[in-house]
Write a protein that holds these residues in place. Structure first.
Motif, PDB file in Angstrom:
ATOM      1  N   THR A  64       0.830  -1.205   0.000  1.00 15.71           N
ATOM      2  CA  THR A  64       0.000   0.000   0.000  1.00 15.71           C
ATOM      3  C   THR A  64       0.863   1.253   0.000  1.00 15.71           C
ATOM      4  O   THR A  64       0.582   2.220  -0.718  1.00 15.71           O
ATOM      5  N   TYR A  65       1.929   1.246   0.784  1.00 12.09           N
ATOM      6  CA  TYR A  65       2.834   2.398   0.845  1.00 12.09           C
ATOM      7  C   TYR A  65       3.491   2.631  -0.511  1.00 12.09           C
ATOM      8  O   TYR A  65       3.560   3.764  -0.994  1.00 12.09           O
ATOM      9  N   ARG A  66       3.982   1.573  -1.144  1.00  8.55           N
ATOM     10  CA  ARG A  66       4.614   1.712  -2.454  1.00  8.55           C
ATOM     11  C   ARG A  66       3.605   2.211  -3.493  1.00  8.55           C
ATOM     12  O   ARG A  66       3.934   3.025  -4.341  1.00  8.55           O
ATOM     13  N   PHE A  67       2.374   1.740  -3.416  1.00 14.68           N
ATOM     14  CA  PHE A  67       1.338   2.177  -4.341  1.00 14.68           C
ATOM     15  C   PHE A  67       1.063   3.669  -4.169  1.00 14.68           C
ATOM     16  O   PHE A  67       0.902   4.402  -5.149  1.00 14.68           O
ATOM     17  N   SER A  68       1.054   4.132  -2.918  1.00 10.95           N
ATOM     18  CA  SER A  68       0.818   5.566  -2.692  1.00 10.95           C
ATOM     19  C   SER A  68       1.988   6.400  -3.223  1.00 10.95           C
ATOM     20  O   SER A  68       1.782   7.484  -3.779  1.00 10.95           O
ATOM     21  N   LEU A  69       3.227   5.909  -3.067  1.00 10.73           N
ATOM     22  CA  LEU A  69       4.382   6.629  -3.624  1.00 10.73           C
ATOM     23  C   LEU A  69       4.298   6.705  -5.147  1.00 10.73           C
ATOM     24  O   LEU A  69       4.576   7.757  -5.743  1.00 10.73           O
ATOM     25  N   ASN A  89       1.579   6.631  -6.941  1.00 10.55           N
ATOM     26  CA  ASN A  89       0.514   7.574  -7.288  1.00 10.55           C
ATOM     27  C   ASN A  89       0.976   9.017  -7.155  1.00 10.55           C
ATOM     28  O   ASN A  89       0.629   9.874  -7.970  1.00 10.55           O
ATOM     29  N   GLU A  90       1.757   9.316  -6.104  1.00  6.76           N
ATOM     30  CA  GLU A  90       2.282  10.681  -5.938  1.00  6.76           C
ATOM     31  C   GLU A  90       3.167  11.056  -7.118  1.00  6.76           C
ATOM     32  O   GLU A  90       3.074  12.172  -7.646  1.00  6.76           O
ATOM     33  N   LYS A  91       4.043  10.153  -7.530  1.00 10.96           N
ATOM     34  CA  LYS A  91       4.932  10.429  -8.661  1.00 10.96           C
ATOM     35  C   LYS A  91       4.133  10.613  -9.950  1.00 10.96           C
ATOM     36  O   LYS A  91       4.458  11.481 -10.764  1.00 10.96           O
ATOM     37  N   ASN A  92       3.092   9.814 -10.123  1.00 13.90           N
ATOM     38  CA  ASN A  92       2.254   9.967 -11.315  1.00 13.90           C
ATOM     39  C   ASN A  92       1.548  11.324 -11.324  1.00 13.90           C
ATOM     40  O   ASN A  92       1.423  11.955 -12.385  1.00 13.90           O
ATOM     41  N   LEU A  93       1.095  11.783 -10.166  1.00 23.05           N
ATOM     42  CA  LEU A  93       0.468  13.107 -10.089  1.00 23.05           C
ATOM     43  C   LEU A  93       1.471  14.209 -10.426  1.00 23.05           C
ATOM     44  O   LEU A  93       1.141  15.187 -11.110  1.00 23.05           O
ATOM     45  N   GLU A  94       2.708  14.061  -9.938  1.00 23.79           N
ATOM     46  CA  GLU A  94       3.751  15.044 -10.271  1.00 23.79           C
ATOM     47  C   GLU A  94       4.001  15.058 -11.780  1.00 23.79           C
ATOM     48  O   GLU A  94       4.147  16.121 -12.384  1.00 23.79           O
ATOM     49  N   VAL A  95       4.078  13.883 -12.386  1.00 22.31           N
ATOM     50  CA  VAL A  95       4.320  13.793 -13.832  1.00 22.31           C
ATOM     51  C   VAL A  95       3.178  14.445 -14.604  1.00 22.31           C
ATOM     52  O   VAL A  95       3.408  15.178 -15.576  1.00 22.31           O
ATOM     53  N   GLN A  96       1.935  14.191 -14.175  1.00 18.65           N
ATOM     54  CA  GLN A  96       0.795  14.804 -14.855  1.00 18.65           C
ATOM     55  C   GLN A  96       0.835  16.324 -14.726  1.00 18.65           C
ATOM     56  O   GLN A  96       0.543  17.045 -15.685  1.00 18.65           O
ATOM     57  N   GLY A  97       1.207  16.834 -13.553  1.00 14.94           N
ATOM     58  CA  GLY A  97       1.330  18.286 -13.380  1.00 14.94           C
ATOM     59  C   GLY A  97       2.410  18.865 -14.275  1.00 14.94           C
ATOM     60  O   GLY A  97       2.222  19.929 -14.893  1.00 14.94           O
ATOM     61  N   LEU A  98       3.540  18.161 -14.368  1.00 15.67           N
ATOM     62  CA  LEU A  98       4.615  18.632 -15.240  1.00 15.67           C
ATOM     63  C   LEU A  98       4.215  18.558 -16.712  1.00 15.67           C
ATOM     64  O   LEU A  98       4.600  19.430 -17.499  1.00 15.67           O
ATOM     65  N   MET A  99       3.462  17.538 -17.071  1.00 16.19           N
ATOM     66  CA  MET A  99       2.986  17.446 -18.459  1.00 16.19           C
ATOM     67  C   MET A  99       2.028  18.593 -18.783  1.00 16.19           C
ATOM     68  O   MET A  99       2.095  19.155 -19.878  1.00 16.19           O
ATOM     69  N   ASN A 100       1.163  18.953 -17.831  1.00 19.69           N
ATOM     70  CA  ASN A 100       0.263  20.092 -18.047  1.00 19.69           C
ATOM     71  C   ASN A 100       1.061  21.382 -18.208  1.00 19.69           C
ATOM     72  O   ASN A 100       0.761  22.208 -19.079  1.00 19.69           O
TER      73      ASN A 100
END
Length: 167
Positions: free
Chosen positions: A73-78, A80-91
């Motif tokens: 669960t902890y690794r999955f949350s990490l 997800n955080e990285k994916n959100l950062e990538v999406q923000g950078l892509m925007n």
């Protein structure tokens, strides 16, 4: 010292010797039942120990499973955080690239020679040069310097004369 009174059948008060009873009055131990009782006790102790081991192993297994699920669960949350950062950078990249494209279009429009010529003719009142207004400059290697006529003063002549003597 008088014997301790354990059972009224065997001992009497005081210092008297043990009372002898007839054989039918003496309770006999059944050796087979005693052995069976001992075996039953040993078996029950073994069963209790086995049950304790099973309980301990079950608790250890549950704790191990819980720990593994928490790690996943902890690794999955990490992730997800990285994916959100990538999406923000892509925007942000999309916004910057659209601004760059807009700027490039503006530069292309401002460097259009026809638009510049139209602006010069209409706004500044300029017109194209005639053939008699064109001056050609020779840029061959024989001419390296452009000499400028300067008026020399009296003091400049003296300084140049002294420099010529020493050089």
């Amino acid at each position: 010292m008088p014997a301790r009174k354990i059972n009224n059948m065997y001992y009497e008060d005081g210092s008297a010797a043990r009372k002898i009873l007839p054989k039918e009055d003496i309770p006999r131990r059944n050796t087979k039942t005693a052995v069976r009782r001992n075996l039953v006790r040993q078996n029950s102790l073994k069963r209790q120990q086995e049950q304790r081991r099973k309980n301990v192993s079950m608790v250890a297994f549950i704790l191990c499973g819980f720990t593994m699920s928490m790690i996943i669960t902890y690794r999955f949350s990490l992730i997800n955080e990285k994916n959100l950062e990538v999406q923000g950078l892509m925007n942000t990249l999309d916004i910057v690239s659209s601004e760059a494209a807009t700027s490039q279009i503006a530069v292309d429009q401002n460097t259009d020679l026809n638009a510049i010529e139209a602006y010069a003719k209409q706004q500044l009142g300029m017109k194209k040069a005639d053939s008699n207004q064109t001056v050609y400059i020779d840029t061959s290697e024989s001419i390296n310097k452009v000499q400028v006529n300067q008026e020399t003063t009296f003091w400049d002549k003296i300084i140049n004369y002294i420099k010529g003597i020493f050089l």
